[in-house]
Design a protein around this motif. Structure first.
Motif, PDB file in Angstrom:
ATOM      1  N   ARG A  51       7.857  44.534  53.953  1.00  0.00           N
ATOM      2  CA  ARG A  51       8.169  44.132  52.801  1.00  0.00           C
ATOM      3  C   ARG A  51       7.070  44.530  51.676  1.00  0.00           C
ATOM      4  O   ARG A  51       7.366  44.862  50.771  1.00  0.00           O
ATOM      5  CB  ARG A  51       8.764  42.602  52.501  1.00  0.00           C
ATOM      6  N   VAL A  52       5.877  44.071  52.171  1.00  0.00           N
ATOM      7  CA  VAL A  52       4.747  44.400  51.373  1.00  0.00           C
ATOM      8  C   VAL A  52       4.584  45.947  50.947  1.00  0.00           C
ATOM      9  O   VAL A  52       4.369  46.175  49.866  1.00  0.00           O
ATOM     10  CB  VAL A  52       3.386  43.748  51.729  1.00  0.00           C
ATOM     11  N   PHE A  53       4.680  46.434  52.138  1.00  0.00           N
ATOM     12  CA  PHE A  53       4.670  48.188  51.833  1.00  0.00           C
ATOM     13  C   PHE A  53       5.635  48.435  51.108  1.00  0.00           C
ATOM     14  O   PHE A  53       5.369  49.283  50.278  1.00  0.00           O
ATOM     15  CB  PHE A  53       4.499  48.876  53.427  1.00  0.00           C
ATOM     16  N   GLU A  54       6.730  48.086  51.229  1.00  0.00           N
ATOM     17  CA  GLU A  54       8.019  48.453  50.370  1.00  0.00           C
ATOM     18  C   GLU A  54       7.666  48.212  48.848  1.00  0.00           C
ATOM     19  O   GLU A  54       7.767  48.819  48.042  1.00  0.00           O
ATOM     20  CB  GLU A  54       9.266  47.829  50.908  1.00  0.00           C
ATOM     21  N   LEU A  58       7.406  50.522  45.525  1.00  0.00           N
ATOM     22  CA  LEU A  58       8.096  50.332  44.398  1.00  0.00           C
ATOM     23  C   LEU A  58       7.555  50.158  43.237  1.00  0.00           C
ATOM     24  O   LEU A  58       7.667  50.639  42.095  1.00  0.00           O
ATOM     25  CB  LEU A  58       9.197  49.402  44.758  1.00  0.00           C
ATOM     26  N   ASN A  59       6.353  49.519  43.299  1.00  0.00           N
ATOM     27  CA  ASN A  59       5.498  49.022  42.255  1.00  0.00           C
ATOM     28  C   ASN A  59       4.259  49.978  42.090  1.00  0.00           C
ATOM     29  O   ASN A  59       3.184  49.559  41.533  1.00  0.00           O
ATOM     30  CB  ASN A  59       5.311  47.531  42.315  1.00  0.00           C
ATOM     31  N   ARG A  60       4.273  51.079  42.697  1.00  0.00           N
ATOM     32  CA  ARG A  60       3.171  51.966  42.917  1.00  0.00           C
ATOM     33  C   ARG A  60       2.414  52.313  41.404  1.00  0.00           C
ATOM     34  O   ARG A  60       1.223  52.452  41.162  1.00  0.00           O
ATOM     35  CB  ARG A  60       3.434  53.301  43.564  1.00  0.00           C
ATOM     36  N   ASP A  61       3.181  52.548  40.424  1.00  0.00           N
ATOM     37  CA  ASP A  61       2.672  52.695  38.993  1.00  0.00           C
ATOM     38  C   ASP A  61       2.027  51.615  38.517  1.00  0.00           C
ATOM     39  O   ASP A  61       0.978  51.942  38.035  1.00  0.00           O
ATOM     40  CB  ASP A  61       3.925  53.289  38.039  1.00  0.00           C
ATOM     41  N   PHE A 224       5.236  33.697  41.572  1.00  0.00           N
ATOM     42  CA  PHE A 224       5.642  33.490  42.988  1.00  0.00           C
ATOM     43  C   PHE A 224       6.043  34.497  43.540  1.00  0.00           C
ATOM     44  O   PHE A 224       7.124  34.907  44.511  1.00  0.00           O
ATOM     45  CB  PHE A 224       6.736  32.410  42.964  1.00  0.00           C
ATOM     46  N   ARG A 225       4.975  35.971  43.704  1.00  0.00           N
ATOM     47  CA  ARG A 225       5.405  37.094  44.485  1.00  0.00           C
ATOM     48  C   ARG A 225       4.200  37.285  45.332  1.00  0.00           C
ATOM     49  O   ARG A 225       3.423  38.104  44.967  1.00  0.00           O
ATOM     50  CB  ARG A 225       5.540  38.204  43.331  1.00  0.00           C
ATOM     51  N   PRO A 226       4.192  36.677  46.116  1.00  0.00           N
ATOM     52  CA  PRO A 226       3.165  36.911  47.409  1.00  0.00           C
ATOM     53  C   PRO A 226       3.010  38.292  48.187  1.00  0.00           C
ATOM     54  O   PRO A 226       1.935  38.828  48.512  1.00  0.00           O
ATOM     55  CB  PRO A 226       3.406  35.952  48.470  1.00  0.00           C
ATOM     56  N   ASP A 227       4.395  39.123  48.080  1.00  0.00           N
ATOM     57  CA  ASP A 227       4.350  40.313  48.747  1.00  0.00           C
ATOM     58  C   ASP A 227       3.490  41.455  47.405  1.00  0.00           C
ATOM     59  O   ASP A 227       2.840  42.248  47.906  1.00  0.00           O
ATOM     60  CB  ASP A 227       5.856  40.768  48.615  1.00  0.00           C
ATOM     61  N   LEU A 228       3.664  41.051  46.197  1.00  0.00           N
ATOM     62  CA  LEU A 228       2.841  41.691  45.198  1.00  0.00           C
ATOM     63  C   LEU A 228       1.484  41.608  45.345  1.00  0.00           C
ATOM     64  O   LEU A 228       0.521  42.324  44.986  1.00  0.00           O
ATOM     65  CB  LEU A 228       3.376  41.735  43.767  1.00  0.00           C
ATOM     66  N   VAL A 229       1.124  40.081  45.673  1.00  0.00           N
ATOM     67  CA  VAL A 229      -0.259  39.919  45.780  1.00  0.00           C
ATOM     68  C   VAL A 229      -0.835  40.559  46.908  1.00  0.00           C
ATOM     69  O   VAL A 229      -1.976  41.056  46.756  1.00  0.00           O
ATOM     70  CB  VAL A 229      -0.278  38.394  45.867  1.00  0.00           C
ATOM     71  N   LEU A 230      -0.241  40.583  47.949  1.00  0.00           N
ATOM     72  CA  LEU A 230      -0.889  41.024  49.181  1.00  0.00           C
ATOM     73  C   LEU A 230      -0.712  42.950  48.955  1.00  0.00           C
ATOM     74  O   LEU A 230      -1.404  43.231  49.603  1.00  0.00           O
ATOM     75  CB  LEU A 230       0.207  40.760  50.318  1.00  0.00           C
ATOM     76  N   ALA A 231       0.071  43.351  48.192  1.00  0.00           N
ATOM     77  CA  ALA A 231       0.058  44.748  47.896  1.00  0.00           C
ATOM     78  C   ALA A 231      -1.144  45.051  47.015  1.00  0.00           C
ATOM     79  O   ALA A 231      -1.707  46.148  47.496  1.00  0.00           O
ATOM     80  CB  ALA A 231       1.400  45.052  47.047  1.00  0.00           C
ATOM     81  N   ALA A 232      -1.374  44.309  46.247  1.00  0.00           N
ATOM     82  CA  ALA A 232      -2.765  44.359  45.504  1.00  0.00           C
ATOM     83  C   ALA A 232      -3.859  44.360  46.318  1.00  0.00           C
ATOM     84  O   ALA A 232      -5.068  44.858  45.949  1.00  0.00           O
ATOM     85  CB  ALA A 232      -2.830  43.658  44.094  1.00  0.00           C
ATOM     86  N   VAL A 233      -3.978  43.442  47.213  1.00  0.00           N
ATOM     87  CA  VAL A 233      -4.920  43.348  48.091  1.00  0.00           C
ATOM     88  C   VAL A 233      -5.113  44.565  49.089  1.00  0.00           C
ATOM     89  O   VAL A 233      -6.191  44.880  49.337  1.00  0.00           O
ATOM     90  CB  VAL A 233      -4.697  41.884  49.215  1.00  0.00           C
ATOM     91  N   GLY A 234      -4.071  45.007  49.511  1.00  0.00           N
ATOM     92  CA  GLY A 234      -3.870  46.238  50.347  1.00  0.00           C
ATOM     93  C   GLY A 234      -4.747  47.257  49.486  1.00  0.00           C
ATOM     94  O   GLY A 234      -5.414  48.105  50.011  1.00  0.00           O
ATOM     95  N   VAL A 235      -4.353  47.644  48.247  1.00  0.00           N
ATOM     96  CA  VAL A 235      -5.099  48.383  47.340  1.00  0.00           C
ATOM     97  C   VAL A 235      -6.599  48.285  47.289  1.00  0.00           C
ATOM     98  O   VAL A 235      -7.340  49.163  47.542  1.00  0.00           O
ATOM     99  CB  VAL A 235      -4.384  48.465  45.890  1.00  0.00           C
TER     100      VAL A 235
END
Length: 267
Positions: A51-54, A58-61, A224-235
């Motif tokens: 889900r984090v990768f997805e 989706l929010n790559r821009d 309350f979007r931990p998936d986006l937090v983790l996506a930023a952590v991944g970046v």
């Protein structure tokens, strides 16, 4: 036509070295995915890596748009840190009393909690680039300074004595003996510091910024979007790995004799 410099054994050796790290990271992600899917915890609380990768795709821009200011602050701050550490190391090496005067100050500067200092620096210098550069420099210059000073001291005494017997002055001894001796220590400090640089920039943005990965994480957390937090952590992690890899490449280019002797940096 295959380039004469291409050696299949080097490629095989690279994959052999990278395999343990790839396998261990893969196992961590598999365990995370299984636990997130079968533990009963909601994906809105503990998102699986898929889900984090997805969401990252989706929010790559937005992620890329916020990564640019972080990269800029990291690189400028690290460049300032590098030049400051090198200049101070030379001063300390040439004027030994300065070491006793300055090192306690530098050590105290490293004891300051970043969580307390970052908001104050933003308060004093605003929300622009300056506080981020200062905080990146604050958290990264000390490992390089210590490494350089230790490297100068590791110079073999006989080399310095031989150069002085040949009429070399202090500056020439520094350039021909002390500085080359410090190179392995310098690159060790460089690899440590570069891992702190991105964290320093993000912490500064977290304390106050208009744009950046730190402010992106803060907004995602507040929504309350931990998936986006983790996506930023991944970046952020990917950026740190790229910078770390560049320091290893730089060391290999600057010190080819170590690679020939099998003493290259081990990632």
């Amino acid at each position: 036509m295959v380039s004469s410099s291409f050696n299949p054994r080097h490629l095989a050796g690279f994959f052999a070295q990278a395999a343990p790290a790839v396998i261990s990271i893969g196992l961590v992600f598999v365990a995370w995915e299984l636990y997130a899917n079968h533990s009963g915890i909601k994906p809105t609380v503990l998102p699986p890596p898929s889900r984090v990768f997805e969401q990252a795709v989706l929010n790559r821009d937005a992620l890329l748009d916020n990564a640019v200011p972080t990269i800029r602050a990291t690189l400028i701050g690290f460049a300032c840190s590098l030049s400051t550490a090198f200049a101070l190391s030379m001063l300390v090496d040439f004027f030994q009393p300065l070491r006793r005067a300055l090192f306690p100050v530098f050590i105290v500067s490293q004891t300051l909690p970043l969580v307390a200092i970052a908001p104050l620096v933003v308060l004093w210098f605003g929300f622009g680039l300056m506080p981020k550069i200062m905080l990146v420099a604050l958290v990264t210059f000390f490992p390089m300074l210590v490494a350089l000073v230790q490297g100068y001291e590791a110079t073999e005494v006989e080399i310095g004595q031989m150069l002085r017997a040949m009429g070399a002055g202090r500056w020439r001894v520094f350039m021909l003996a002390r500085l080359p001796s410090a190179l392995p220590y310098f690159f060790a400090g460089l690899r440590i510091s570069i891992t702190y640089a991105v964290v320093g920039a993000i912490f500064a943005e977290y304390a106050g910024a208009a744009k950046g990965l730190g402010i992106y994480m803060l907004n995602a957390k507040n929504n309350f979007r931990p998936d986006l937090v983790l996506a930023a952590v991944g970046v952020s992690a990917a950026l740190t790995l790229v910078l770390f890899g560049l320091t290893v490449l730089l060391q290999r280019l600057a010190m080819p004799w170590e690679r020939a002797a099998g003493k290259g940096p081990q990632a």
